[in-house]
Design a protein around this motif. Structure first.
Motif, PDB file in Angstrom:
ATOM      1  N   PRO A  61      94.756 -31.192  41.597  1.00 40.42           N
ATOM      2  CA  PRO A  61      93.606 -30.436  41.089  1.00 40.42           C
ATOM      3  C   PRO A  61      93.628 -29.004  41.611  1.00 40.42           C
ATOM      4  O   PRO A  61      94.122 -28.736  42.695  1.00 40.42           O
ATOM      5  CB  PRO A  61      92.400 -31.222  41.609  1.00 40.42           C
ATOM      6  CG  PRO A  61      92.907 -32.078  42.709  1.00 40.42           C
ATOM      7  CD  PRO A  61      94.356 -32.315  42.439  1.00 40.42           C
ATOM      8  N   ALA A 115      79.701 -31.887  35.115  1.00 41.92           N
ATOM      9  CA  ALA A 115      80.395 -33.128  35.475  1.00 41.92           C
ATOM     10  C   ALA A 115      80.806 -33.867  34.209  1.00 41.92           C
ATOM     11  O   ALA A 115      81.920 -34.393  34.118  1.00 41.92           O
ATOM     12  CB  ALA A 115      79.492 -34.000  36.345  1.00 41.92           C
ATOM     13  N   TYR A 152      83.802 -32.149  32.808  1.00 41.44           N
ATOM     14  CA  TYR A 152      84.984 -32.405  33.630  1.00 41.44           C
ATOM     15  C   TYR A 152      85.554 -33.798  33.360  1.00 41.44           C
ATOM     16  O   TYR A 152      86.751 -33.962  33.147  1.00 41.44           O
ATOM     17  CB  TYR A 152      84.650 -32.242  35.119  1.00 41.44           C
ATOM     18  CG  TYR A 152      85.746 -32.772  36.020  1.00 41.44           C
ATOM     19  CD1 TYR A 152      86.955 -32.083  36.146  1.00 41.44           C
ATOM     20  CD2 TYR A 152      85.594 -33.974  36.707  1.00 41.44           C
ATOM     21  CE1 TYR A 152      87.980 -32.581  36.932  1.00 41.44           C
ATOM     22  CE2 TYR A 152      86.612 -34.481  37.488  1.00 41.44           C
ATOM     23  CZ  TYR A 152      87.806 -33.785  37.605  1.00 41.44           C
ATOM     24  OH  TYR A 152      88.820 -34.290  38.376  1.00 41.44           O
ATOM     25  N   TYR A 153      84.674 -34.828  33.337  1.00 38.52           N
ATOM     26  CA  TYR A 153      85.179 -36.192  33.131  1.00 38.52           C
ATOM     27  C   TYR A 153      85.640 -36.416  31.688  1.00 38.52           C
ATOM     28  O   TYR A 153      86.539 -37.214  31.448  1.00 38.52           O
ATOM     29  CB  TYR A 153      84.135 -37.230  33.555  1.00 38.52           C
ATOM     30  CG  TYR A 153      83.931 -37.240  35.059  1.00 38.52           C
ATOM     31  CD1 TYR A 153      84.979 -37.568  35.920  1.00 38.52           C
ATOM     32  CD2 TYR A 153      82.705 -36.904  35.627  1.00 38.52           C
ATOM     33  CE1 TYR A 153      84.813 -37.543  37.292  1.00 38.52           C
ATOM     34  CE2 TYR A 153      82.522 -36.888  36.996  1.00 38.52           C
ATOM     35  CZ  TYR A 153      83.580 -37.214  37.835  1.00 38.52           C
ATOM     36  OH  TYR A 153      83.415 -37.192  39.187  1.00 38.52           O
ATOM     37  N   LEU A 162      84.884 -36.697  46.079  1.00 39.78           N
ATOM     38  CA  LEU A 162      84.688 -35.581  45.138  1.00 39.78           C
ATOM     39  C   LEU A 162      85.399 -34.292  45.550  1.00 39.78           C
ATOM     40  O   LEU A 162      86.022 -33.627  44.724  1.00 39.78           O
ATOM     41  CB  LEU A 162      83.191 -35.326  44.941  1.00 39.78           C
ATOM     42  CG  LEU A 162      82.843 -34.462  43.729  1.00 39.78           C
ATOM     43  CD1 LEU A 162      83.336 -35.105  42.447  1.00 39.78           C
ATOM     44  CD2 LEU A 162      81.350 -34.215  43.643  1.00 39.78           C
ATOM     45  N   SER A 163      85.320 -33.947  46.830  1.00 38.63           N
ATOM     46  CA  SER A 163      85.953 -32.699  47.273  1.00 38.63           C
ATOM     47  C   SER A 163      87.450 -32.724  46.979  1.00 38.63           C
ATOM     48  O   SER A 163      88.035 -31.717  46.567  1.00 38.63           O
ATOM     49  CB  SER A 163      85.708 -32.475  48.764  1.00 38.63           C
ATOM     50  OG  SER A 163      84.343 -32.223  48.979  1.00 38.63           O
ATOM     51  N   ASP A 188      88.920 -34.698  44.613  1.00 42.33           N
ATOM     52  CA  ASP A 188      89.102 -34.725  43.154  1.00 42.33           C
ATOM     53  C   ASP A 188      89.059 -33.319  42.569  1.00 42.33           C
ATOM     54  O   ASP A 188      89.794 -33.000  41.651  1.00 42.33           O
ATOM     55  CB  ASP A 188      87.987 -35.537  42.477  1.00 42.33           C
ATOM     56  CG  ASP A 188      88.144 -37.027  42.712  1.00 42.33           C
ATOM     57  OD1 ASP A 188      89.216 -37.435  43.191  1.00 42.33           O
ATOM     58  OD2 ASP A 188      87.195 -37.779  42.402  1.00 42.33           O
ATOM     59  N   LEU A 189      88.137 -32.511  43.079  1.00 37.98           N
ATOM     60  CA  LEU A 189      87.898 -31.203  42.480  1.00 37.98           C
ATOM     61  C   LEU A 189      88.674 -30.089  43.171  1.00 37.98           C
ATOM     62  O   LEU A 189      88.669 -28.957  42.696  1.00 37.98           O
ATOM     63  CB  LEU A 189      86.395 -30.864  42.537  1.00 37.98           C
ATOM     64  CG  LEU A 189      85.435 -31.830  41.846  1.00 37.98           C
ATOM     65  CD1 LEU A 189      83.999 -31.356  42.020  1.00 37.98           C
ATOM     66  CD2 LEU A 189      85.760 -31.957  40.366  1.00 37.98           C
ATOM     67  N   GLY A 210      82.344 -26.364  41.723  1.00 37.67           N
ATOM     68  CA  GLY A 210      83.538 -27.211  41.815  1.00 37.67           C
ATOM     69  C   GLY A 210      83.849 -27.871  40.484  1.00 37.67           C
ATOM     70  O   GLY A 210      84.993 -27.861  40.025  1.00 37.67           O
ATOM     71  N   TYR A 211      82.817 -28.434  39.842  1.00 40.31           N
ATOM     72  CA  TYR A 211      83.019 -29.071  38.534  1.00 40.31           C
ATOM     73  C   TYR A 211      83.423 -28.024  37.493  1.00 40.31           C
ATOM     74  O   TYR A 211      84.281 -28.266  36.648  1.00 40.31           O
ATOM     75  CB  TYR A 211      81.756 -29.801  38.075  1.00 40.31           C
ATOM     76  CG  TYR A 211      81.676 -31.232  38.564  1.00 40.31           C
ATOM     77  CD1 TYR A 211      82.667 -32.155  38.222  1.00 40.31           C
ATOM     78  CD2 TYR A 211      80.618 -31.675  39.337  1.00 40.31           C
ATOM     79  CE1 TYR A 211      82.601 -33.463  38.655  1.00 40.31           C
ATOM     80  CE2 TYR A 211      80.544 -32.983  39.777  1.00 40.31           C
ATOM     81  CZ  TYR A 211      81.541 -33.878  39.434  1.00 40.31           C
ATOM     82  OH  TYR A 211      81.482 -35.177  39.857  1.00 40.31           O
ATOM     83  N   ARG A 219      84.984 -25.155  37.927  1.00 42.50           N
ATOM     84  CA  ARG A 219      86.352 -24.687  38.167  1.00 42.50           C
ATOM     85  C   ARG A 219      87.362 -25.746  37.726  1.00 42.50           C
ATOM     86  O   ARG A 219      88.350 -25.436  37.048  1.00 42.50           O
ATOM     87  CB  ARG A 219      86.514 -24.370  39.651  1.00 42.50           C
ATOM     88  CG  ARG A 219      87.915 -23.990  40.058  1.00 42.50           C
ATOM     89  CD  ARG A 219      87.914 -23.474  41.489  1.00 42.50           C
ATOM     90  NE  ARG A 219      89.254 -23.339  42.026  1.00 42.50           N
ATOM     91  CZ  ARG A 219      89.889 -24.315  42.664  1.00 42.50           C
ATOM     92  NH1 ARG A 219      89.317 -25.495  42.803  1.00 42.50           N
ATOM     93  NH2 ARG A 219      91.093 -24.107  43.145  1.00 42.50           N
ATOM     94  N   ALA A 220      87.070 -27.019  38.067  1.00 39.59           N
ATOM     95  CA  ALA A 220      88.011 -28.081  37.722  1.00 39.59           C
ATOM     96  C   ALA A 220      88.047 -28.307  36.210  1.00 39.59           C
ATOM     97  O   ALA A 220      89.111 -28.560  35.637  1.00 39.59           O
ATOM     98  CB  ALA A 220      87.625 -29.361  38.451  1.00 39.59           C
TER      99      ALA A 220
END
Lengths: 128, 432
Positions: free
Chosen positions: B14, B62, B65-66, B119-120, B122-123, B206-207, B209-210
């Motif tokens: 990621p 979120a 992202y998913y 989460l940290s 994952d992203l 974070g979400y 950006r990812a």
């Protein structure tokens, strides 16, 4: 902080009042004759406008009486205070009442004929 | 339930080209940190997307992202009328827990908790998830009994939860006042040690950006003005930056859910209410956990900067004003000072309100609607932040497959017709 004009006691602090939510929701009297979806309109679905809203309020720490209020949910301006059972009189509040989706629901329709027949029954009793 | 791990999606490292790491810091130090990439592109709206998410808060980002990471839908956009995380994502008190009474709630909040726990990574973005524990206090004999019932129900669902007596509480939180003569005495409490807090802005960033890294367009300052329909199906979204064609629209707009629903002629059982919070001036560390009290509508934690973060209950009337009435925080502060006398001379720095979408059963709505291609994820009310990853995860699944999965199914709008409510007023109706 709002200063609310109780129709019975005059202007009082908002902490003396409790809010009863959306006004003018008529209970469908023949509830066994309407569908679950239509009954949900009465029981759960709520008007939640951004702008003028017609609500019931109660002066719970004062005279303990209910009344209706037309209030803006953005500015918190109170446009009109009017008694239970009455309809709003100002043009803005009237238009909110008339254009609400609730006026067209089967739940509210189911409440109306029952009211009409009650009136007729009352009339019939009066003429006797 | 405890052994079911959520599908976190298949992807490489990621962060893509701008992956954050100790090595990246060292490398960028050489160029005086002038060359860091933007965290996400400032995308222009395209004419058409496979799906459009309305609302660029935590839940909306979120979801996007998913959709991209788990379901491979990358031709999608998130449209936000203000700035990312500028609504309730940036206004809450950042409490995370999964100790709810009913099985349906345990399923979704624990799903979320498991996603928080990685989460940290994952992203590739530090969301500062801190499992410092969440302790809910009981102030009466009855509340304590009700609490032990809840603790047993929670444990049966495989979620950690334990009852503490006043002395154990005092040991766990030395600054608390357990004197039995106060107005709201501490009779006991229950603790979820895996609960805690996270940095709310970082969750949105974070979400974002990812998701951007996977090709999602994030469009800020783009307000939805209408939903275009053809018969009973959605064909696009009218926005302040023009019409966007799409077959699937996910609405994740919290307090404004009723406003967007009205554009499509849909009725929701939601009431929008202000929920208030305050932060104090920063002080030295005095509280290393989260304390909640449902009876006095108070919850408190200390931020990493040292500010005391306090949250109050919801106002009693509908409002979209993003400010609350004064008596609500006044009541909460009185109780906070009694429980923590050390706070009595603390000055409050900031005070704000967010508009929360409260539901009659204090549970969310994650649902298809009568209009094909239009989905709603709303009604999180006073406690949506903790559910951000889980809500996005199941809502993405609903949008991608056009049918709710096992976790989302009980949260359909249909429950208000069938009567299968998920009554969480005891766990959710008050404090977060």
């Amino acid at each position: 902080m709002m200063l609310i004009e109780c129709p019975f006691c005059g202007p009082r602090d908002e902490t003396e009042f409790s809010c009863g939510g959306e006004a003018h929701i008529a209970r469908p009297l023949a509830e066994n004759k309407i569908s679950d979806a239509d009954f949900a309109d009465y029981l759960f679905m709520r008007d939640n406008p951004k702008g003028l809203f017609l609500e019931r309020w109660r002066h719970s720490a004062g005279c303990r009486r209910w009344f209706n209020m037309a209030r803006d949910t953005v500015s918190h301006d109170v446009v009109e205070v009017y008694p239970m059972g009455a309809l709003p009189k100002t043009a803005a509040a009237k238009s909110v009442y008339n254009t609400s989706w609730r006026r067209d629901t089967a739940a509210e329709q189911a409440a109306k004929p029952a009211r009409a027949s009650q009136k007729q029954a009352a009339k019939a009793r009066g003429s006797k | 339930m405890a052994d079911n791990q959520p599908d976190r999606g298949q992807r490489g490292l990621p962060g893509g080209k701008s992956r954050y790491s100790a090595f990246a810091i060292a490398k960028n130090a050489a160029s005086y940190h002038q060359d860091w990439q933007r965290a996400w592109r400032d995308a222009e709206p395209k004419a058409e997307y496979d799906a459009v998410i309305i609302g660029g808060g935590g839940h909306g980002l979120a979801t996007a992202y998913y959709l991209a990471a788990v379901h491979g839908m990358t031709n999608i956009a998130v449209i936000e009328k203000g700035w990312l995380g500028g609504g309730n994502t940036g206004r809450n008190t950042t409490i995370i827990r999964s100790n709810y009474l009913w099985d349906e709630s345990a399923a979704i909040y624990e799903h979320s908790m498991k996603l928080w726990e990685g989460l940290s990574q994952d992203l590739n973005f530090n969301v500062m998830f801190s499992q410092r524990g969440v302790l809910t206090i009981a102030h009466s004999e009855h509340e304590l009994r009700e609490m032990s019932r809840r603790v047993h129900a929670i444990r049966l669902n495989g979620i950690d939860s334990e009852i503490l007596g006043p002395d154990e509480i005092k040991k766990f939180v030395p600054t608390i006042n357990i004197d039995q003569s106060i107005r709201y005495p501490v009779m006991g409490g229950f603790l979820q040690r895996r609960g805690g807090t996270a940095r709310h802005d970082a969750v949105a960033w974070g979400y974002a950006r990812a998701a951007d890294d996977l090709g999602v367009d994030i469009i800020q300052k783009c307000e939805v003005t209408g939903l275009r329909r053809q018969g009973r199906r959605i064909v696009g979204v009218e926005t302040s930056r023009g019409f966007i064609k799409t077959k699937k629209v996910g609405c994740v707009v919290a307090g404004h859910s009723s406003v967007v629903a009205a554009m499509a002629g849909i009725r929701l059982p939601i009431a929008s209410r202000p929920l208030q919070a305050l932060v104090s001036e920063p002080i030295k560390p005095i509280l290393d956990t989260v304390i909640m009290s449902n009876a006095v509508h108070m919850y408190i934690s200390q931020s990493d900067k040292g500010e005391m973060v306090l949250g109050a209950g919801v106002d009693k009337y509908n409002s979209y004003a993003q400010r609350g009435s004064f008596p609500v925080p006044e009541h909460m502060l009185a109780a906070a000072v009694e429980l923590f006398p050390v706070l009595s001379r603390l000055r409050m720095l900031r005070h704000w309100g967010g508009i929360v979408d409260t539901c009659p059963d204090a549970s969310p709505i994650i649902s298809k609607t009568d209009i094909e291609g239009l989905y709603f994820d709303c009604g999180w009310g006073t406690g949506g932040f903790k559910a951000t990853p889980g809500s996005g995860h199941v809502f993405a699944d609903l949008i991608a497959n056009d049918r709710p999965n096992k976790i989302a199914a009980p949260y359909a709008l249909d429950r208000f017709r069938s009567g299968l409510l998920i009554d969480e007023h005891g766990a959710a109706g008050v404090a977060h």
